[in-house]
Design an enzyme around this catalytic site. Structure first.
Site, mmCIF file in Angstrom:
data_model
loop_
_atom_site.group_PDB
_atom_site.id
_atom_site.type_symbol
_atom_site.label_atom_id
_atom_site.label_comp_id
_atom_site.label_asym_id
_atom_site.label_seq_id
_atom_site.Cartn_x
_atom_site.Cartn_y
_atom_site.Cartn_z
ATOM 1 C CB SER A 1 -0.952 -0.009 1.192
ATOM 2 O OG SER A 1 -0.309 -0.427 2.350
ATOM 3 C CG HIS B 1 -2.612 -0.442 -3.468
ATOM 4 N ND1 HIS B 1 -2.733 0.899 -3.184
ATOM 5 C CD2 HIS B 1 -2.915 -1.094 -2.314
ATOM 6 C CE1 HIS B 1 -3.082 1.058 -1.918
ATOM 7 N NE2 HIS B 1 -3.210 -0.137 -1.375
ATOM 8 C CD GLU C 1 -3.176 3.884 -5.727
ATOM 9 O OE1 GLU C 1 -3.021 5.086 -5.856
ATOM 10 O OE2 GLU C 1 -2.760 3.257 -4.734
ATOM 11 C CG ASN D 1 -2.677 4.038 1.499
ATOM 12 O OD1 ASN D 1 -3.729 4.231 2.111
ATOM 13 N ND2 ASN D 1 -2.337 2.864 1.020
HETATM 14 C C1 LIG Z 1 -4.958 0.915 3.156
HETATM 15 C C2 LIG Z 1 -4.885 0.783 1.706
HETATM 16 O O1 LIG Z 1 -3.775 0.504 1.220
HETATM 17 C C3 LIG Z 1 -5.962 1.084 0.758
HETATM 18 C C4 LIG Z 1 -7.353 0.798 1.260
HETATM 19 O O2 LIG Z 1 -7.869 -0.249 1.036
HETATM 20 S S1 LIG Z 1 -8.056 1.997 2.171
HETATM 21 C C5 LIG Z 1 -9.647 1.404 2.520
HETATM 22 C C6 LIG Z 1 -10.576 1.592 1.338
HETATM 23 N N1 LIG Z 1 -11.895 1.148 1.717
HETATM 24 C C7 LIG Z 1 -12.807 2.000 2.206
HETATM 25 O O3 LIG Z 1 -12.593 3.197 2.272
HETATM 26 C C8 LIG Z 1 -14.061 1.356 2.668
HETATM 27 C C9 LIG Z 1 -15.048 2.376 3.237
HETATM 28 N N2 LIG Z 1 -16.260 1.676 3.636
HETATM 29 C C10 LIG Z 1 -17.216 1.327 2.742
HETATM 30 O O4 LIG Z 1 -17.129 1.583 1.551
HETATM 31 C C11 LIG Z 1 -18.412 0.607 3.301
HETATM 32 O O5 LIG Z 1 -18.511 0.866 4.678
HETATM 33 C C12 LIG Z 1 -18.374 -0.959 3.054
HETATM 34 C C13 LIG Z 1 -18.445 -1.241 1.562
HETATM 35 C C14 LIG Z 1 -17.131 -1.599 3.635
HETATM 36 C C15 LIG Z 1 -19.556 -1.585 3.770
HETATM 37 O O6 LIG Z 1 -20.694 -1.010 3.231
HETATM 38 P P1 LIG Z 1 -22.055 -0.837 4.084
HETATM 39 O O7 LIG Z 1 -23.074 -0.345 3.151
HETATM 40 O O8 LIG Z 1 -21.744 -0.083 5.315
HETATM 41 O O9 LIG Z 1 -22.337 -2.262 4.631
HETATM 42 P P2 LIG Z 1 -23.091 -3.473 4.008
HETATM 43 O O10 LIG Z 1 -24.449 -3.068 3.462
HETATM 44 O O11 LIG Z 1 -23.054 -4.488 5.080
HETATM 45 O O12 LIG Z 1 -22.174 -3.931 2.830
HETATM 46 C C16 LIG Z 1 -22.281 -3.497 1.485
HETATM 47 C C17 LIG Z 1 -21.800 -4.642 0.617
HETATM 48 O O13 LIG Z 1 -20.420 -4.918 0.895
HETATM 49 C C18 LIG Z 1 -20.242 -6.281 1.295
HETATM 50 N N3 LIG Z 1 -19.175 -6.319 2.322
HETATM 51 C C19 LIG Z 1 -19.088 -5.515 3.395
HETATM 52 N N4 LIG Z 1 -17.973 -5.809 4.081
HETATM 53 C C20 LIG Z 1 -17.345 -6.807 3.413
HETATM 54 C C21 LIG Z 1 -16.145 -7.528 3.624
HETATM 55 N N5 LIG Z 1 -15.326 -7.275 4.651
HETATM 56 N N6 LIG Z 1 -15.818 -8.497 2.732
HETATM 57 C C22 LIG Z 1 -16.614 -8.760 1.675
HETATM 58 N N7 LIG Z 1 -17.753 -8.094 1.426
HETATM 59 C C23 LIG Z 1 -18.123 -7.142 2.281
HETATM 60 C C24 LIG Z 1 -21.583 -6.687 1.851
HETATM 61 O O14 LIG Z 1 -21.766 -8.071 1.761
HETATM 62 C C25 LIG Z 1 -22.529 -5.945 0.934
HETATM 63 O O15 LIG Z 1 -22.634 -6.673 -0.283
HETATM 64 P P3 LIG Z 1 -23.913 -6.572 -1.233
HETATM 65 O O16 LIG Z 1 -24.011 -5.138 -1.672
HETATM 66 O O17 LIG Z 1 -23.558 -7.512 -2.316
HETATM 67 O O18 LIG Z 1 -25.066 -6.980 -0.397
HETATM 68 N N1 LIG Z 2 -5.495 -3.600 5.222
HETATM 69 C C1 LIG Z 2 -5.775 -2.858 4.176
HETATM 70 O O1 LIG Z 2 -6.776 -2.122 4.167
HETATM 71 C C2 LIG Z 2 -4.892 -2.893 2.988
HETATM 72 C C3 LIG Z 2 -3.657 -3.484 3.034
HETATM 73 N N2 LIG Z 2 -2.865 -3.501 1.909
HETATM 74 C C4 LIG Z 2 -1.552 -4.135 1.941
HETATM 75 O O2 LIG Z 2 -1.746 -5.529 1.824
HETATM 76 C C5 LIG Z 2 -0.720 -6.228 2.539
HETATM 77 C C6 LIG Z 2 -1.354 -7.172 3.548
HETATM 78 O O3 LIG Z 2 -2.186 -6.442 4.421
HETATM 79 P P1 LIG Z 2 -3.363 -7.144 5.243
HETATM 80 O O4 LIG Z 2 -3.927 -8.268 4.452
HETATM 81 O O5 LIG Z 2 -4.233 -6.073 5.721
HETATM 82 O O6 LIG Z 2 -2.527 -7.721 6.462
HETATM 83 P P2 LIG Z 2 -2.852 -8.979 7.409
HETATM 84 O O7 LIG Z 2 -2.082 -8.753 8.658
HETATM 85 O O8 LIG Z 2 -4.321 -9.197 7.473
HETATM 86 O O9 LIG Z 2 -2.253 -10.212 6.588
HETATM 87 C C7 LIG Z 2 -0.888 -10.394 6.301
HETATM 88 C C8 LIG Z 2 -0.686 -11.879 6.172
HETATM 89 O O10 LIG Z 2 0.605 -12.134 5.618
HETATM 90 C C9 LIG Z 2 1.170 -13.206 6.355
HETATM 91 N N3 LIG Z 2 2.634 -13.212 6.250
HETATM 92 C C10 LIG Z 2 3.541 -12.481 6.940
HETATM 93 N N4 LIG Z 2 4.772 -12.779 6.523
HETATM 94 C C11 LIG Z 2 4.658 -13.713 5.553
HETATM 95 C C12 LIG Z 2 5.571 -14.412 4.726
HETATM 96 N N5 LIG Z 2 6.888 -14.213 4.829
HETATM 97 N N6 LIG Z 2 5.092 -15.297 3.820
HETATM 98 C C13 LIG Z 2 3.769 -15.501 3.703
HETATM 99 N N7 LIG Z 2 2.843 -14.872 4.459
HETATM 100 C C14 LIG Z 2 3.290 -13.982 5.364
HETATM 101 C C15 LIG Z 2 0.704 -12.945 7.769
HETATM 102 O O11 LIG Z 2 0.884 -14.102 8.555
HETATM 103 P P3 LIG Z 2 1.417 -13.949 10.095
HETATM 104 O O12 LIG Z 2 0.183 -13.750 10.876
HETATM 105 O O13 LIG Z 2 2.124 -15.225 10.290
HETATM 106 O O14 LIG Z 2 2.361 -12.765 10.134
HETATM 107 C C16 LIG Z 2 -0.759 -12.590 7.510
HETATM 108 O O15 LIG Z 2 -1.585 -13.715 7.423
HETATM 109 C C17 LIG Z 2 0.176 -5.144 3.169
HETATM 110 O O16 LIG Z 2 1.236 -4.862 2.292
HETATM 111 C C18 LIG Z 2 -0.774 -3.947 3.247
HETATM 112 O O17 LIG Z 2 -0.115 -2.717 3.250
HETATM 113 C C19 LIG Z 2 -3.281 -3.014 0.715
HETATM 114 C C20 LIG Z 2 -4.523 -2.439 0.611
HETATM 115 C C21 LIG Z 2 -5.405 -2.293 1.745
#
Ligand SMILES: CC(=O)CC(=O)SCCNC(=O)CCNC(=O)[C@H](O)C(C)(C)COP(=O)(O)OP(=O)(O)OC[C@H]1O[C@@H](n2cnc3c(N)ncnc32)[C@H](O)[C@@H]1OP(=O)(O)O
Ligand SMILES: NC(=O)C1=CN([C@@H]2O[C@H](COP(=O)(O)OP(=O)(O)OC[C@H]3O[C@@H](n4cnc5c(N)ncnc54)[C@H](OP(=O)(O)O)[C@@H]3O)[C@@H](O)[C@H]2O)C=CC1
Length: 284
Positions: A120, A141, A153, A191
């Site tokens: 990320s 991504h 991405e 991010n």
């Molecule tokens: C950190 C990084 O590197 C990058 C990132 O990913 S940053 C994070 C980006 N994501 C966001 O910003 C998510 C923001 N949140 C949302 O968009 C919404 O809250 C959400 C889509 C997660 C849930 O939506 P909601 O309307 O509150 O809940 P809900 O009605 O229960 O769910 C909507 C749909 O999503 C599905 N869903 C919700 N959570 C889920 C999950 N964890 N896994 C799979 N499906 C999921 C539900 O089943 C539902 O599906 P249908 O439309 O097919 O029925």
């Molecule tokens: N969380 C988010 O919203 C997002 C995350 N990402 C990126 O995705 C990646 C994973 O994040 P996320 O899934 O949230 O993290 P989690 O902590 O849920 O999962 C990471 C997994 O990788 C496993 N792991 C660690 N080291 C190894 C290894 N050497 N070989 C194989 N498996 C390993 C961990 O196991 P163990 O428990 O043994 O360490 C764990 O099960 C990160 O790079 C994160 O930045 C990208 C987009 C969104």
């Protein structure tokens, strides 16, 4: 080059989501984690998501079984590498761990295989330099939750070839996603924009501006965000949020990206958000 077989390294929240979407799109998938219990947890999450789709009438029980049958789980890197056309890495956001995984994959995968990272924030160029095939390394991504969010991405490293880039853009489309090309800068676009907002919300808690509930309400009701920033931070994982802020801070050398001390404290305490049962909120 067309992709026929996909492997996913890391069966956490992102890896299991990527494996689910790839299998739903018809690809045979190998899903790997370090321990059997982690890989089973990832597989069970996929099964639970598919159960929900069955109960909503979106897929049949037979289709669910077919999707699950396309997924093979393993803890042996050779199984994940052997027949892969692309490997998508989704292990923790740590450069040392990722480069070690890429070094191993480079040794074990067929010569034509693409090595993609779901990082990320970390530089794709540096991850690619751990391999002898930097032209076949790329960032892919996905967003969380992967089955729901449309964006991928796509990030080229310095050496990524045009052919590999086009193949990955096409694969994202075949997985039902909308790919957007961005350049290889810390945090990419998603991010670089999102995480400082989350970090600032944590500062607002730290400085006693408002409670987490109040901050989340402001952003939900005032800005129409689907989740408030602290709920979202818990959902992403506070460890991941901290790793990303550190990458921005170190990558740009700019104090505006300094991680909030409260975020550090929570991560040190093991309060990682939803996945550990406690973060800014407490989960069952
Ligand atoms: C950190 C990084 O590197 C990058 C990132 O990913 S940053 C994070 C980006 N994501 C966001 O910003 C998510 C923001 N949140 C949302 O968009 C919404 O809250 C959400 C889509 C997660 C849930 O939506 P909601 O309307 O509150 O809940 P809900 O009605 O229960 O769910 C909507 C749909 O999503 C599905 N869903 C919700 N959570 C889920 C999950 N964890 N896994 C799979 N499906 C999921 C539900 O089943 C539902 O599906 P249908 O439309 O097919 O029925
Ligand atoms: N969380 C988010 O919203 C997002 C995350 N990402 C990126 O995705 C990646 C994973 O994040 P996320 O899934 O949230 O993290 P989690 O902590 O849920 O999962 C990471 C997994 O990788 C496993 N792991 C660690 N080291 C190894 C290894 N050497 N070989 C194989 N498996 C390993 C961990 O196991 P163990 O428990 O043994 O360490 C764990 O099960 C990160 O790079 C994160 O930045 C990208 C987009 C969104």
């Amino acid at each position: 080059m067309g992709i026929k077989r996909v492997s996913v390294i890391g069966a956490g929240q992102m890896g299991s989501g990527i494996a689910q979407v790839a299998a739903q799109s018809g690809f045979p998938v190998v899903l790997l984690d370090t321990k059997e219990e982690f890989v089973q947890k990832g597989f069970n999450t996929i099964a639970k998501n598919l159960d929900r789709s069955v109960s909503k009438g979106r897929i049949t029980e037979e289709e669910k079984a077919e999707i699950l049958n396309r997924i093979t789980t393993t803890t042996d890197m050779e199984d994940a590498a052997r027949d892969a056309d692309i490997v998508i890495e989704a292990v923790i956001e740590n450069m040392g761990v990722k480069t070690e995984v890429f070094r191993q994959l480079d040794e074990l995968c067929p010569g034509h295989a693409i090595l993609a990272s779901n990082t990320s924030s970390l530089p794709i160029t540096e991850i690619a330099a751990a391999t002898k095939r930097p032209e076949q390394v790329i960032g892919m991504h996905f967003m969380n939750p992967v089955p729901v969010m449309k964006l991928v991405e796509v990030i080229r490293g310095l050496a990524t070839s045009d052919e590999v880039f086009q193949t990955v853009m096409q694969l994202a489309g075949e997985m039902g996603k909308h790919p957007v090309e961005v350049n290889d800068f810390p945090g990419f676009v998603s991010n670089r924009v999102l995480m400082p907002m989350i970090n600032e919300a944590i500062y607002a808690v730290y400085e006693g501006v408002a409670t987490p509930e109040a901050i989340d309400e402001v952003m939900k009701l005032g800005m129409n965000h689907p989740m408030g920033p602290l709920t979202l931070a818990d959902f992403i994982g506070l460890d991941t949020c901290l790793y990303i802020m550190e990458t921005l801070y170190e990558g740009f050398g700019d104090s505006k990206y300094r991680p909030c001390p409260l975020l550090r404290k929570y991560v040190k305490a093991g309060w990682l958000g939803r996945k550990s049962g406690r973060g800014f909120y407490v989960y069952e």
